[in-house]
Write a protein that holds these residues in place. Structure first.
Motif, PDB file in Angstrom:
ATOM      1  N   SER A 280       7.212  53.589  26.107  1.00 19.25           N
ATOM      2  CA  SER A 280       8.519  53.572  26.759  1.00 19.25           C
ATOM      3  C   SER A 280       9.095  52.162  26.819  1.00 19.25           C
ATOM      4  CB  SER A 280       8.415  54.115  28.183  1.00 19.25           C
ATOM      5  OG  SER A 280       7.682  55.304  28.186  1.00 19.25           O
ATOM      6  N   VAL A 281       8.271  51.207  27.241  1.00 16.78           N
ATOM      7  CA  VAL A 281       8.779  49.839  27.353  1.00 16.78           C
ATOM      8  C   VAL A 281       9.171  49.312  25.981  1.00 16.78           C
ATOM      9  CG1 VAL A 281       8.242  47.507  28.085  1.00 16.78           C
ATOM     10  CG2 VAL A 281       7.409  49.419  29.389  1.00 16.78           C
ATOM     11  N   HIS A 282       8.379  49.661  24.980  1.00 21.93           N
ATOM     12  CA  HIS A 282       8.696  49.258  23.611  1.00 21.93           C
ATOM     13  C   HIS A 282      10.067  49.799  23.213  1.00 21.93           C
ATOM     14  CE1 HIS A 282       8.135  48.222  19.450  1.00 21.93           C
ATOM     15  NE2 HIS A 282       8.084  49.476  19.039  1.00 21.93           N
ATOM     16  N   MET A 283      10.324  51.059  23.536  1.00 22.35           N
ATOM     17  CA  MET A 283      11.609  51.651  23.174  1.00 22.35           C
ATOM     18  C   MET A 283      12.749  51.003  23.957  1.00 22.35           C
ATOM     19  SD  MET A 283      11.031  55.620  22.298  1.00 22.35           S
ATOM     20  CE  MET A 283      12.335  55.668  21.091  1.00 22.35           C
ATOM     21  N   LEU A 284      12.500  50.674  25.203  1.00 21.28           N
ATOM     22  CA  LEU A 284      13.529  49.976  25.978  1.00 21.28           C
ATOM     23  C   LEU A 284      13.852  48.633  25.329  1.00 21.28           C
ATOM     24  CD1 LEU A 284      12.376  50.698  29.650  1.00 21.28           C
ATOM     25  CD2 LEU A 284      14.428  51.545  28.532  1.00 21.28           C
ATOM     26  N   ARG A 285      12.807  47.928  24.918  1.00 23.48           N
ATOM     27  CA  ARG A 285      13.014  46.629  24.279  1.00 23.48           C
ATOM     28  C   ARG A 285      13.855  46.814  23.017  1.00 23.48           C
ATOM     29  NH1 ARG A 285      12.638  44.284  19.455  1.00 23.48           N
ATOM     30  NH2 ARG A 285      10.605  45.190  19.041  1.00 23.48           N
ATOM     31  N   VAL A 286      13.488  47.800  22.203  1.00 27.98           N
ATOM     32  CA  VAL A 286      14.208  48.033  20.952  1.00 27.98           C
ATOM     33  C   VAL A 286      15.663  48.378  21.252  1.00 27.98           C
ATOM     34  CG1 VAL A 286      14.419  49.628  19.016  1.00 27.98           C
ATOM     35  CG2 VAL A 286      12.189  48.679  19.612  1.00 27.98           C
ATOM     36  N   PHE A 287      15.873  49.195  22.280  1.00 28.32           N
ATOM     37  CA  PHE A 287      17.244  49.586  22.599  1.00 28.32           C
ATOM     38  C   PHE A 287      18.058  48.383  23.059  1.00 28.32           C
ATOM     39  CE2 PHE A 287      20.673  50.939  25.308  1.00 28.32           C
ATOM     40  CZ  PHE A 287      21.247  51.961  24.565  1.00 28.32           C
ATOM     41  N   PHE A 288      17.532  47.671  24.039  1.00 30.80           N
ATOM     42  CA  PHE A 288      18.333  46.619  24.655  1.00 30.80           C
ATOM     43  C   PHE A 288      18.575  45.433  23.722  1.00 30.80           C
ATOM     44  CE2 PHE A 288      17.066  48.635  28.737  1.00 30.80           C
ATOM     45  CZ  PHE A 288      18.346  48.901  29.165  1.00 30.80           C
ATOM     46  N   THR A 289      17.756  45.280  22.689  1.00 29.05           N
ATOM     47  CA  THR A 289      17.991  44.170  21.776  1.00 29.05           C
ATOM     48  C   THR A 289      18.711  44.638  20.517  1.00 29.05           C
ATOM     49  OG1 THR A 289      15.829  44.500  20.790  1.00 29.05           O
ATOM     50  CG2 THR A 289      15.977  42.881  22.556  1.00 29.05           C
ATOM     51  N   GLY A 290      19.046  45.914  20.456  1.00 27.00           N
ATOM     52  CA  GLY A 290      19.776  46.420  19.291  1.00 27.00           C
ATOM     53  C   GLY A 290      18.937  46.483  18.028  1.00 27.00           C
ATOM     54  N   ALA A 291      17.626  46.602  18.196  1.00 27.04           N
ATOM     55  CA  ALA A 291      16.765  46.619  17.011  1.00 27.04           C
ATOM     56  C   ALA A 291      16.812  47.948  16.267  1.00 27.04           C
ATOM     57  CB  ALA A 291      15.323  46.306  17.423  1.00 27.04           C
ATOM     58  N   PHE A 292      17.498  48.930  16.849  1.00 30.03           N
ATOM     59  CA  PHE A 292      17.578  50.249  16.208  1.00 30.03           C
ATOM     60  C   PHE A 292      18.660  50.286  15.136  1.00 30.03           C
ATOM     61  CE2 PHE A 292      20.205  50.065  19.979  1.00 30.03           C
ATOM     62  CZ  PHE A 292      21.441  50.365  19.446  1.00 30.03           C
ATOM     63  N   ARG A 293      19.442  49.179  15.002  1.00 29.00           N
ATOM     64  CA  ARG A 293      20.576  49.223  14.086  1.00 29.00           C
ATOM     65  C   ARG A 293      20.102  49.247  12.630  1.00 29.00           C
ATOM     66  NH1 ARG A 293      23.762  44.188  16.229  1.00 29.00           N
ATOM     67  NH2 ARG A 293      21.614  43.473  16.351  1.00 29.00           N
ATOM     68  N   LYS A 294      21.034  49.530  11.738  1.00 27.63           N
ATOM     69  CA  LYS A 294      20.703  49.587  10.333  1.00 27.63           C
ATOM     70  C   LYS A 294      19.901  48.363   9.958  1.00 27.63           C
ATOM     71  CE  LYS A 294      22.731  50.153   5.787  1.00 27.63           C
ATOM     72  NZ  LYS A 294      23.940  50.158   4.956  1.00 27.63           N
ATOM     73  N   PRO A 295      18.844  48.469   9.190  1.00 24.71           N
ATOM     74  CA  PRO A 295      18.315  49.652   8.515  1.00 24.71           C
ATOM     75  C   PRO A 295      17.244  50.403   9.298  1.00 24.71           C
ATOM     76  CG  PRO A 295      17.179  47.704   7.761  1.00 24.71           C
ATOM     77  CD  PRO A 295      18.095  47.263   8.857  1.00 24.71           C
ATOM     78  N   ARG A 296      17.151  50.242  10.593  1.00 19.06           N
ATOM     79  CA  ARG A 296      15.979  50.767  11.301  1.00 19.06           C
ATOM     80  C   ARG A 296      16.230  52.075  12.051  1.00 19.06           C
ATOM     81  NH1 ARG A 296      15.837  45.419  11.281  1.00 19.06           N
ATOM     82  NH2 ARG A 296      13.958  44.472  10.387  1.00 19.06           N
ATOM     83  N   GLU A 297      17.342  52.754  11.797  1.00 17.85           N
ATOM     84  CA  GLU A 297      17.639  53.961  12.567  1.00 17.85           C
ATOM     85  C   GLU A 297      16.533  55.001  12.459  1.00 17.85           C
ATOM     86  OE1 GLU A 297      19.642  52.745  10.123  1.00 17.85           O
ATOM     87  OE2 GLU A 297      21.756  53.039  10.593  1.00 17.85           O
ATOM     88  N   MET A 298      16.026  55.198  11.222  1.00 14.48           N
ATOM     89  CA  MET A 298      15.023  56.248  11.051  1.00 14.48           C
ATOM     90  C   MET A 298      13.737  55.912  11.794  1.00 14.48           C
ATOM     91  SD  MET A 298      15.803  57.246   7.167  1.00 14.48           S
ATOM     92  CE  MET A 298      14.267  58.054   6.766  1.00 14.48           C
ATOM     93  N   ASN A 299      13.435  54.623  11.830  1.00 13.12           N
ATOM     94  CA  ASN A 299      12.219  54.245  12.550  1.00 13.12           C
ATOM     95  C   ASN A 299      12.385  54.447  14.053  1.00 13.12           C
ATOM     96  OD1 ASN A 299       9.661  53.602  11.987  1.00 13.12           O
ATOM     97  ND2 ASN A 299       9.924  51.380  12.070  1.00 13.12           N
ATOM     98  N   TRP A 300      13.604  54.283  14.523  1.00 15.12           N
ATOM     99  CA  TRP A 300      13.904  54.565  15.930  1.00 15.12           C
ATOM    100  C   TRP A 300      13.643  56.039  16.219  1.00 15.12           C
ATOM    101  CZ3 TRP A 300      14.991  52.876  20.693  1.00 15.12           C
ATOM    102  CH2 TRP A 300      15.777  53.656  21.541  1.00 15.12           C
ATOM    103  N   VAL A 301      14.062  56.906  15.293  1.00 16.82           N
ATOM    104  CA  VAL A 301      13.840  58.335  15.479  1.00 16.82           C
ATOM    105  C   VAL A 301      12.342  58.649  15.483  1.00 16.82           C
ATOM    106  CG1 VAL A 301      14.181  60.602  14.454  1.00 16.82           C
ATOM    107  CG2 VAL A 301      16.073  58.987  14.544  1.00 16.82           C
ATOM    108  N   VAL A 302      11.626  58.033  14.544  1.00 17.00           N
ATOM    109  CA  VAL A 302      10.175  58.247  14.529  1.00 17.00           C
ATOM    110  C   VAL A 302       9.576  57.799  15.859  1.00 17.00           C
ATOM    111  CG1 VAL A 302       8.013  57.503  13.465  1.00 17.00           C
ATOM    112  CG2 VAL A 302       9.962  58.094  12.037  1.00 17.00           C
ATOM    113  N   GLY A 303      10.077  56.693  16.381  1.00 16.49           N
ATOM    114  CA  GLY A 303       9.602  56.226  17.683  1.00 16.49           C
ATOM    115  C   GLY A 303       9.877  57.250  18.776  1.00 16.49           C
TER     116      GLY A 303
END
Lengths: 261, 559, 356
Positions: free
Chosen positions: B130-153
């Protein structure tokens, strides 16, 4: 004599003396407390009731009315029995600090003798549950049976590990650690406040003895897994892992990614 | 290969034993290409990048401790009488599953420790995901090209919760049994197929004798296999994308700055596994978790005060608690066409979780649509530099936390001496108001922090040194930043709202207008980074500042 | 509206339409110069760090030894005290923690203090070349083209139909996971058997309860007579049949029409299974006459036939009609008049069948 005086200087002599002192004082204390217990369960004398009546008039009648017949501020105490008084006064719940959803446990306002006299007075007003005999409080019952009875009859309010729980509108079932077996027994037979009554027809004296045995045993055992975090279940565990667990790990990650000087 | 294929050339000799082993392996099975690619791969270093590793390592600990537990656990629901060494349960009737869990705790040396390691690391696993996902969200790390990896997460998050829940139920104790009963009640509330699903799951009526065995199979086989598969996918994509990095001097979307995998990063990451294991071991050694011996065997009659699920299911349980069953005089449970629609269970059980996961899975595409930003991003946003996104995230987080808190409403009541009913009323209000307040406050805080950054970039850092000027005025001396520190504060993008654009047919359609409005909402409040021109203007002051320090009497700005 | 891209807190307006234009941006100064550590310059410091790392590894060895000693020196058995288990658990924990943290912190300290700490910049390469992408897309296009699936809708549609149906057996094969629900959920053990009314007995020991045993303010946890003798499905029956028996002043009860004789002298029995999601509603407050479910806090008012007064439940708890038999024991005069426990899709139908 000479041998003794020589041995007196032996390095272990001090320890031996200390042990002897402890044994003697412990023994005396044990005798004293059994005497005390015996006194608690002996029947009340007329004098006790009379003294109790005076105490009652001075301290309790404001709410419970003269002659304990009740008023709008407090229920009638006719027929509640000595056990109810011993519980309520002995745990400091009565006299109540202020009106509220529930009387809180606090340091007892009366000493053992006064409590005894008050019990005698209320017991003289009408028949009710009496103070339990020492036999059912010996904590030597069947803990497993006590556990089953406790889970069926008590755990939903007091929690399976007797850590307490919430009731409606600010009321709660208290934790049972540090509550004496006598008070637990009295609570069961009298049903103080919103607690239902568990009369001897519901849970017999043997069953109550088992419950007390169970409670005292888990209290003495403690948790085999270490600190019990309040025995409150998954909520305290979750808080712990988020605050302490992740906290320590974050501290490590900061150290790990910082540059050494 | 090279050494053998060209026998005449002088052979390359490895310097170390490790090098020679590498040579030996490669000559036989190949693989030097992979090592060449990975051996010196660069990983950026920041503490907030470690949560994914915490999750991975707790999963490894789970596999290790879990395997140990399977050797002793028996998932049978057959009746037995306890004959182990824990006296308060002696001769009590219970299921074999519960009895074997007690045996693990009391009669297998180290069994209790392993159980506690397993359960603590399970809680830590979901928490770190959960904390990892929060970090990814708040820093915008889910943006292209990483959208699919966000979904896998996101899938991993759901799987980790599934793994946790199936495991929670296995000991067949009173607490988890009542948890299952709640699940059964929720399943039965599903229209049309609810009753069937319940009967199929439990092999007949609740509790039946099948459920523990079935959950066991899911817990030790299917769910971990899926988690493993997802982890492989996840890490594969991390390798393909390379890691993101925080903005700073020398960092841009075209490079990755950090330490090479070998040796520094590998050592840190490898050492970190042992650290995580050590921390879990400390918790398991000194803090009880899931004291099943307190709860007793499952029996449909008793229940314990404070019956809650593990923390990650807490938000669903909290939502169930918050939902009123009767509003005014209107029963939320309705009978339509002779069938029961149990909205008082269905709505709280499905809707909040549904909203949270739908938004979670679709957010990268939503933001991409609003911002029309189709570039690749490898440099992260500092949360303050994307105020609206940060505010959305905090609103969602607060919403989740309100439900989470509701799952402990009884404990809040007893520990703060307030009424249980009042706690529920307050949380019901916060359920609706909390996210709104969180959104507004977060956005304002983010903007304020941006302003502070600007201030520091232009006028330097406050030193805390107060100087009295000859004419009596007091000022605080500001120390100018070096260019590296300044770049950290000014090196970010500050996009302005993107007005509606006509499509291929030259028409501005409704959807585009809506997008433009959202874009306005997303970007209208912003604080642009300081520019060199502004700095030059501010430097005029700084010149006098330095003069001030030299004892000049001229008046200067005083911040 | 507009861009509040202002840097100053006081007013809107603009310091910056900046940020869009490359020229106005600050130039990236590049990676900051490398700063040497103490261990890089001072051989003594390096030696010290080396010793620290070795010490940490040494601590790990000690931890492993603690673990082994705790495992072999402390044996568990019949009469092990809880304190012994706690001690062993703590020692295993501290042993493992030392062993693991020693290695972990040792390696990390080694990496931090002694391994090269130059930050390196690596170029990112495009995930694939533009050429590859075009080629791949073209190949897929060609493949789709060659199958002719677009030109032959019959093939396409039948294929879609077949593929859509093919997973059905995979679902159907789970049909034997459990029996199909019938009306078992609507009935409990309380139904009179062969004309004999079931006695109310104490949970867990199964002894019958006399009406005179139930004093005012009491709460009895009740199971049906014969439940403990069941061999098959005991818990299934118990999960539906558990009842809470209470006695209050008959004046405080307000039985509705048709329920006047469901109690006896202020003694009433209600299902203990919450109508919300099925937790046992066992918390009885004897003064307020409220029943509280500890799982989700649904509150039922006993004086209003267990109507919901708070929380997520929607329906009152079902009441069990009781009476007293010739020997003075409490008996159930019939089964519940509605299915107990949480709602389910067919519940209303079942209730109508019961009352028909």
């Amino acid at each position: 004599m000479k041998a003794l005086s020589q041995k007196r200087r032996h390095p272990l002599a001090a320890i031996a003396l200390l042990l002897m002192g402890l044994l003697v004082s412990g023994g005396l204390y044990a005798v004293a407390t059994t005497v005390n217990q015996a006194k608690a369960t002996t029947s009340f004398s007329a004098n006790d009731a009379e003294e109790g009546g005076k105490l009652f008039a001075a301290n309790c009648a404001t709410c419970h009315g003269m002659g304990a017949s009740g008023s709008k501020d407090g229920p009638s105490l006719v027929g509640v029995g000595a056990a109810a008084v011993d519980f309520q006064v002995g745990t400091g719940r009565m006299p109540m600090q202020m009106n509220g959803p529930q009387a809180y446990k606090k340091p007892a306002q009366f000493n053992d003798e006064q409590t005894h006299q008050l019990s005698a007075y209320v017991a003289s007003l009408g028949p009710g549950p009496s103070i339990p005999e020492a036999g059912v409080l010996d904590e030597k019952g069947d803990a497993a049976n006590g556990g089953e009875l406790f889970r069926t009859n008590c755990a939903m309010c007091h929690n399976a590990a007797a850590a307490g729980g919430a009731l409606t509108r600010g009321k709660f079932a208290p934790a049972l650690a540090d509550v004496s077996g006598k008070h637990i027994y009295e609570a069961m037979v009298t049903g103080p406040q919103n607690m239902p009554v568990f009369s001897d027809a519901n849970i017999g004296p043997e069953g109550k003895r088992d419950i007390i045995t169970f409670l005292k045993q888990i209290e003495a055992n403690g948790s085999p897994g270490g600190a019990d975090l309040g025995a409150l279940g998954p909520v305290s565990e979750g808080l712990f892992v988020w605050i302490a667990g992740l906290g320590v790990i974050i501290a490590f990650t900061i150290w790990l990614t910082s540059r050494t000087s | 290969m090279s050494a053998t294929s060209t026998p005449n050339a002088p052979a390359f000799v490895a310097k170390t034993k490790g090098g020679r082993i590498t040579n030996f392996v490669d000559e036989r099975v190949g693989g030097s290409g992979i090592l060449r690619e990975f051996g010196r791969k660069v990983f950026p270093d920041h503490w907030s990048f470690m949560f994914g590793e915490v999750a991975l390592y707790s999963f490894v600990i789970l596999l290790l401790s879990g395997t140990f537990l399977t050797f002793f656990f028996d998932p049978s629901m057959a009746e037995t009488r306890y004959a182990g060494s824990y006296t308060p349960l002696k001769n009590v009737e219970m299921s074999v599953a519960y009895s074997s869990s007690l045996d693990i705790s009391f009669d297998v040396r180290g069994g209790l420790f392993m159980r506690q390691v397993h359960h603590w690391s399970a809680l830590l696993f979901v928490a770190s995901v959960s904390v990892h996902m929060l970090r990814v969200f708040f820093t915008g790390a889910f943006r292209k090209p990483r959208e699919m990896n966000w979904v896998v997460g996101g899938v991993l998050l759901i799987l980790s919760m599934a793994a946790g829940f199936t495991g929670y139920s296995l000991p067949d104790d009173l607490l988890s049994g009542n948890g299952l009963r709640i699940i059964d009640g929720v399943i039965k509330s599903i229209p049309v197929i609810g009753t069937y699903t319940s009967f199929f799951l439990f092999g007949g009526e609740f509790p039946g004798t099948a459920i523990i065995g079935r959950l066991y199979m899911l817990h030790i086989l299917l769910v971990p296999a899926l988690i493993l598969l997802m982890i492989v996918l996840h890490l594969f994509m991390v390798v393909v994308h390379k890691h993101t990095q925080y903005p700073g001097p020398g960092r841009n979307d075209g490079n990755v700055v950090g330490y090479p995998l070998g040796p520094v990063y590998a050592a840190k990451a490898g050492g970190f596994f042992f650290i995580v294991f050590g921390v879990v071991a400390l918790m398991a050694g000194f803090f009880t978790i899931n004291p099943i011996w307190n709860y007793g065997p499952y029996d449909p009659s008793p229940v314990s005060a404070g019956t809650q699920p593990d923390w990650y299911i807490g938000f669903v349980d909290g939502a169930l608690r918050l939902m009123p069953g009767i509003i005014g005089d209107w029963k939320v449970e309705q009978i339509w066409f002779g069938h029961v629609f149990t909205f008082n269970v269905l709505l709280p059980a499905l809707v909040p979780a549904g909203i949270i996961f739908t938004v979670l899975f679709t957010y990268p595409w939503i933001e991409r649509w609003i911002t029309k930003d189709n570039r690749e991003h490898h440099v992260l946003d500092r949360p303050r530099n994307a105020p609206t996104r940060t505010a959305i995230g905090m609103a969602g987080f607060v919403w989740y936390c309100v439900m989470w808190a509701a799952a402990g409403s009884d404990l809040i009541a007893t520990h703060f001496h307030v009424s249980l009913n009042d706690v529920t009323y307050w949380l019901r209000a916060l359920f609706f108001v909390g996210p709104v307040i969180a959104f507004i406050v977060t956005k304002r805080v983010a903007l304020a922090l941006q302003r502070k950054d600007r201030e520091i970039a232009l006028h330097g850092r406050e030193t805390g040194r107060i100087v009295r000027l000859p004419h009596g005025e007091f000022i605080e001396v500001h120390a100018p930043l070096d260019e590296y520190k300044r770049y950290k504060l000014v090196g970010f993008e500050s996009p302005s709202p993107l007005p509606a654009e006509p499509n291929a047919h030259g028409v501005v359609d409704k959807k585009e207008k809506r997008r433009a409005k959202l874009s306005q909402w997303f970007f209208e409040d912003r604080v642009a980074p300081a520019t060199p021109a502004e700095l030059a203007a501010a430097h005029g002051h700084h010149g006098t500042h330095e003069a001030v320090e030299a004892g000049d009497s001229q008046k200067t700005l005083s911040h | 509206m507009g861009n509040h891209s202002d840097g100053s807190p006081n007013h809107s307006g603009t310091v910056a339409t900046a940020g869009q234009n490359e020229v106005e941006k600050f130039q990236d100064p590049g990676i900051p110069p490398h700063r040497l550590r103490l261990a890089d310059t001072d051989p003594k410091a390096a030696k010290r760090a080396e010793r620290q790392v070795a010490l940490l590894f040494g601590i790990s060895v000690v931890g492993t030894l603690i673990f082994l000693v705790a495992y072999f020196a402390i044996d568990l058995g019949e009469d092990t005290a809880i304190a012994t288990i706690r001690l062993q658990n703590a020692l295993l924990g501290i042993g493992t923690a030392f062993a693991m943290l020693g290695i972990g912190t040792g390696i990390v300290h080694w990496a931090k203090a002694l391994m090269p700490d130059h930050e390196v910049s690596e170029e990112r390469h495009a995930i694939r070349t533009e050429e590859d992408r075009l080629a791949a897309v073209r190949i897929v296009d060609d493949i789709v083209e060659e199958t002719g699936i677009k030109r032959r809708p019959l093939i396409r549609n039948t294929l879609l139909g077949a593929v859509a149906l093919a997973p059905l057996p995979a679902l159907a094969v789970f049909g034997d996971l459990g029996p199909r629900p019938d009306n078992t959920l609507a009935h409990t053990m309380w139904a009179p058997q062969d004309g004999k009314l079931k006695r109310l007995t104490r949970d867990p020991d199964g002894t019958p309860i006399k009406a005179s045993d139930v004093t005012i303010g009491s709460a009895f946890h009740v199971i049906p007579e014969g439940l403990n003798e069941l061999h098959e499905g005991k818990l299934n029956e118990k999960a539906k049949a558990v009842v809470l028996l209470m006695r209050l002043n008959p004046e405080s009860l307000n039985p509705s029409a048709g329920r006047e004789d469901w109690g006896y002298n202020g003694i009433v029995a209600y299902s203990k299974i919450c109508t919300h999601v099925g937790c046992p509603v066992a918390l009885y407050e004897q003064q307020t006459h409220h029943l509280l479910c500890p799982c989700h806090q649904s509150t039922f008012d006993l004086t209003q036939e267990c109507k919901v007064i708070f929380g997520p439940a929607s329906r009152p708890l079902p009441q069990l009609p009781i009476a007293v038999d010739a020997e003075g024991y409490l008996v159930a005069t019939s089964d519940f008049h509605e299915p107990v426990g949480p709602s389910y899709w067919e519940r209303d139908e079942h209730e109508r069948n019961i009352n028909a």
